[in-house]
Enzyme design. Structure first.
Site, PDB file in Angstrom:
ATOM      1  N   ALA A   1       0.874  -1.178   0.000  1.00 54.92           N
ATOM      2  CA  ALA A   1       0.000   0.000   0.000  1.00 54.92           C
ATOM      3  C   ALA A   1       0.907   1.222   0.000  1.00 54.92           C
ATOM      4  O   ALA A   1       1.013   1.938   0.991  1.00 54.92           O
ATOM      5  CB  ALA A   1      -0.904  -0.022   1.228  1.00 54.92           C
ATOM      6  N   GLU A   2       1.595   1.427  -1.114  1.00 53.50           N
ATOM      7  CA  GLU A   2       2.588   2.503  -1.166  1.00 53.50           C
ATOM      8  C   GLU A   2       1.975   3.871  -0.920  1.00 53.50           C
ATOM      9  O   GLU A   2       2.619   4.757  -0.356  1.00 53.50           O
ATOM     10  CB  GLU A   2       3.317   2.510  -2.518  1.00 53.50           C
ATOM     11  CG  GLU A   2       4.341   1.404  -2.684  1.00 53.50           C
ATOM     12  CD  GLU A   2       3.747   0.075  -3.114  1.00 53.50           C
ATOM     13  OE1 GLU A   2       2.508   0.000  -3.294  1.00 53.50           O
ATOM     14  OE2 GLU A   2       4.507  -0.893  -3.283  1.00 53.50           O
TER      15      GLU A   2
ATOM     16  N   PHE B   1       6.809   1.782  -8.264  1.00 58.92           N
ATOM     17  CA  PHE B   1       5.784   1.692  -7.224  1.00 58.92           C
ATOM     18  C   PHE B   1       5.466   3.044  -6.596  1.00 58.92           C
ATOM     19  O   PHE B   1       4.472   3.180  -5.898  1.00 58.92           O
ATOM     20  CB  PHE B   1       6.215   0.671  -6.164  1.00 58.92           C
ATOM     21  CG  PHE B   1       6.507  -0.689  -6.745  1.00 58.92           C
ATOM     22  CD1 PHE B   1       5.537  -1.368  -7.470  1.00 58.92           C
ATOM     23  CD2 PHE B   1       7.754  -1.276  -6.597  1.00 58.92           C
ATOM     24  CE1 PHE B   1       5.806  -2.612  -8.029  1.00 58.92           C
ATOM     25  CE2 PHE B   1       8.026  -2.513  -7.152  1.00 58.92           C
ATOM     26  CZ  PHE B   1       7.053  -3.191  -7.873  1.00 58.92           C
TER      27      PHE B   1
ATOM     28  N   HIS C   1       9.611  -1.638 -15.040  1.00 60.41           N
ATOM     29  CA  HIS C   1      10.670  -1.680 -14.031  1.00 60.41           C
ATOM     30  C   HIS C   1      12.026  -1.232 -14.557  1.00 60.41           C
ATOM     31  O   HIS C   1      13.064  -1.700 -14.094  1.00 60.41           O
ATOM     32  CB  HIS C   1      10.769  -3.079 -13.435  1.00 60.41           C
ATOM     33  CG  HIS C   1       9.566  -3.467 -12.647  1.00 60.41           C
ATOM     34  ND1 HIS C   1       8.997  -2.644 -11.707  1.00 60.41           N
ATOM     35  CD2 HIS C   1       8.800  -4.585 -12.660  1.00 60.41           C
ATOM     36  CE1 HIS C   1       7.947  -3.243 -11.178  1.00 60.41           C
ATOM     37  NE2 HIS C   1       7.802  -4.417 -11.747  1.00 60.41           N
TER      38      HIS C   1
END
Lengths: 312, 319
Positions: free
Chosen positions: B50-51, B77, B120
């Site tokens: 839950a960034e 993220f 990424h």
């Protein structure tokens, strides 16, 4: 409590009038009709407990003990305002009384104040933190992420949903399938309580219980206060308000301030019409003083725009 | 002094500062084992994935007297926490009139070369540079990583540390001294030279140094300047170098559009003394403006390298 509720109402009546007169800029969101929630909740808190607010934040600020002069001066864009004229209505804040700010992003404050709750837990001083938010915010991600973490870590949090039935213009019923926001608490394994948000005693009592639970280390509580916003989403002229007139009138009959006045009057000899009138005059005088203070305050110097980007 | 990796340099900075200051705590979606072992699970917190909440909570904890570190792992993220970064962290000190301080370190891996495809392999630091209110560091060596991270942790503002994925295993000499820091906002001349200034970022500092070796064989003397901090950028060191060499090539692993490279080109050309010293247009050597592809052939084609930097230098010197 009555004095605080009336202060919120009179402050906003004045803010709205001065906004329409061009003395306050941008936007003003009024809390009128919902005063019992802020005052009932904050009345159960200590000064060092922390709260975070929403775009509709004047009420929470006043209820937590912020100074009216500095609040009004901020709305007036003056350098004596809480944010030195950098925040305005949507960013009223007084960290000194544990009011971590109004916030222009719906649900934007929920995780921030949950971090204050984490700080309280880590410090071990039995402080609690309270998140005020609306029914609209309960549909947003931060609500769910924050409640999940707070429940998992047993943070000393109280989540207060001010369900005024509308997210801006959109009916809450159209945006979530469950009738009650409080029902969502079950998904996080925490208590979810529904109270009449226009009954200050009910709000206060539910908060006292939630605070006890939080201070005892048993974790968060979600309190849903059913209430209603008397005015349109903002004070901007010509703004559409699709809510049925009858609905607005019906809720006005359940005025949280009048209900408290009636209650006090009902207790024989405790509160007379004269006393109520006198209190209101005192409140109005305080609002008048805050306006005079604001008008006597200087605007910030233009180059102050370059200050406070970073702390030293 | 000992040889340490870039990753170790960063970790050492965190551990040393956590030993000294009990208000520092660390949040990431998995706890880093060595930190967890030393400091326990109250100060080294494994959060739910839950960034957004983690980032917001860091703001609230910072405003309440703590010095949180949020490790997003990959910059990828951080994007799910953009509301908290953009609308809250970067503005909260300013819009509340500086009422309290918000000391937060955010850490994020950037860069490609790891065959992880588009999500990424990103280097989007200029998106964050565009916000006023965040300091941004981008170390290129283990020594710089340690020194800059220590400064970032001690800073009273939100600081983002972008750390190069490609450099994690790179080793260099790292001071053991507990008080060793590198000030935020100071560029570093990684190699002195007289003919051309190569301003290079992160991994490309190493490629620029390799390009300088190649160019030296042809008698070209390249100076390699590493800004190390993107906000605030050390204008003076970069301009001084370009005034000396009269040529400027900028190497960045990010794409060119509105990138840090564009900002550097602007600070070079907007300054009259530096502009007057230029003998040729500024040249940027950046990634191609595409999402990063997976297949090695495609990925290697997209990223700049030492050969492209050397070619860029030859191009400006020819002009």
């Amino acid at each position: 409590m009555l004095r605080l509720m009336q202060t919120i109402r009179r402050f906003e009546e004045r803010a709205s009038a001065d906004y329409l007169a061009g003395k306050i800029y941008g936007v003003v969101h009024c809390y009128i009709g919902e005063e019992a929630v802020a005052v009932g909740v904050c009345g159960a808190l200590n000064r060092d407990d922390q709260i975070i607010s929403t775009h509709r934040g004047h009420g929470h600020c006043i209820a937590k003990g912020a100074d009216l002069n500095r609040m009004m001066a901020e709305l007036y864009g003056r350098e004596t305002g809480y944010c030195k004229g950098k925040g305005g209505s949507m960013h009223s804040a007084d960290f000194g009384v544990g009011m971590l700010g109004a916030n222009g992003i719906v649900a934007g404050g929920i995780s921030i104040v949950t971090g204050a709750g984490l700080a309280a837990q880590m410090e071990g001083k039995k402080r609690v933190a309270v998140s005020f938010f609306g029914d609209g915010a309960s549909n947003a991600g931060p609500f769910h992420e924050s409640l999940n973490i707070a429940a998992s870590w047993k943070l000393p949090m109280i989540y207060v949903c001010e369900n005024n039935l509308y997210a801006a213009q959109t009916s809450a019923q159209a945006t979530h399938a469950m009738k009650d926001v409080a029902g969502r608490a079950a998904g996080y394994g925490i208590p979810g309580v529904i109270v009449d948000g226009n009954d200050i005693f009910a709000v206060h009592e539910a908060t006292v219980k939630a605070v006890e639970r939080a201070r005892a280390g048993d974790g968060p509580t979600l309190i849903e206060c059913k209430t209603y916003r008397w005015r349109a989403h903002t004070e901007r002229p010509g703004q559409p308000d699709y809510r049925p007139k009858e609905e607005i009138e019906a809720w006005k009959k359940s005025d949280p301030i009048q209900r408290l006045v009636n209650h006090l009057k009902g207790q024989q000899g405790q509160f007379s019409d004269d006393e109520w009138k006198k209190m209101d005059e005192e409140v109005l005088a305080a609002i008048e003083r805050s306006v005079a203070f604001s008008e006597a305050s200087a605007f910030p110097k233009p180059q102050a725009a370059l200050e406070d980007i970073f702390a030293d | 002094m000992a040889q340490k990796t870039y990753a170790q340099g960063g970790l050492e900075a965190v551990a040393e500062e956590m030993r000294k200051d009990k208000t520092i705590f660390y949040m990431s979606t998995d706890a880093i084992p060595s930190l967890l072992e030393e400091f326990g699970d109250e100060r080294v917190r494994a959060t739910p994935i839950a960034e957004s909440a983690m980032t917001g909570m860091a703001i609230g904890a910072a405003g309440s007297g703590f010095r949180p570190i949020v490790d997003w792992r990959q910059v990828t993220f951080s994007f799910v926490a953009m509301d908290q970064i953009v609308n809250q962290a970067s503005k909260i000190h300013y819009m509340f009139g500086g009422q309290v301080k918000f000391p937060i370190l955010f850490r994020a891996g950037v860069g490609g070369g790891t065959r992880l495809a588009a999500q990424h392999s990103q280097s989007p630091y200029s998106m964050f540079m565009n916000l006023s209110g965040l300091k941004i560091i981008l170390p290129s060596t283990a020594r710089d990583a340690k020194g800059l991270l220590k400064s970032a942790i001690r800073d009273n503002n939100p600081v983002i540390s972008f750390e190069s994925n490609r450099l994690m295993g790179f080793k260099d000499e790292v001071p053991d001294d507990d008080d060793f820091t590198i000030p935020i906002g100071k560029a570093d001349v990684k190699r002195a030279g007289t003919d051309v200034t190569i301003v290079a970022l992160a991994w490309l500092v190493h490629e620029a140094l390799a390009a300088a070796d190649i160019l030296a064989k042809d008698g070209i003397s390249a100076e390699v300047v590493d800004p190390r901090t993107l906000v605030p950028m050390d204008h003076e060191t970069i301009r001084r170098s370009v005034q000396k060499t009269g040529h400027c090539v900028i190497a960045d692993e990010a794409g060119p559009t509105c990138g840090a490279s564009a900002e550097i080109a602007a600070l070079v050309t907007e300054d009259r003394a530096t502009f007057s010293a230029l003998k040729a247009p500024v040249k940027r050597v950046c990634a191609l403006a595409v999402p990063i592809p997976y297949s090695p052939v495609l990925e290697d084609h997209v990223f700049p390298n030492r050969e492209r930097i050397a070619a860029g230098v030859r191009e400006v010197l020819k002009a």
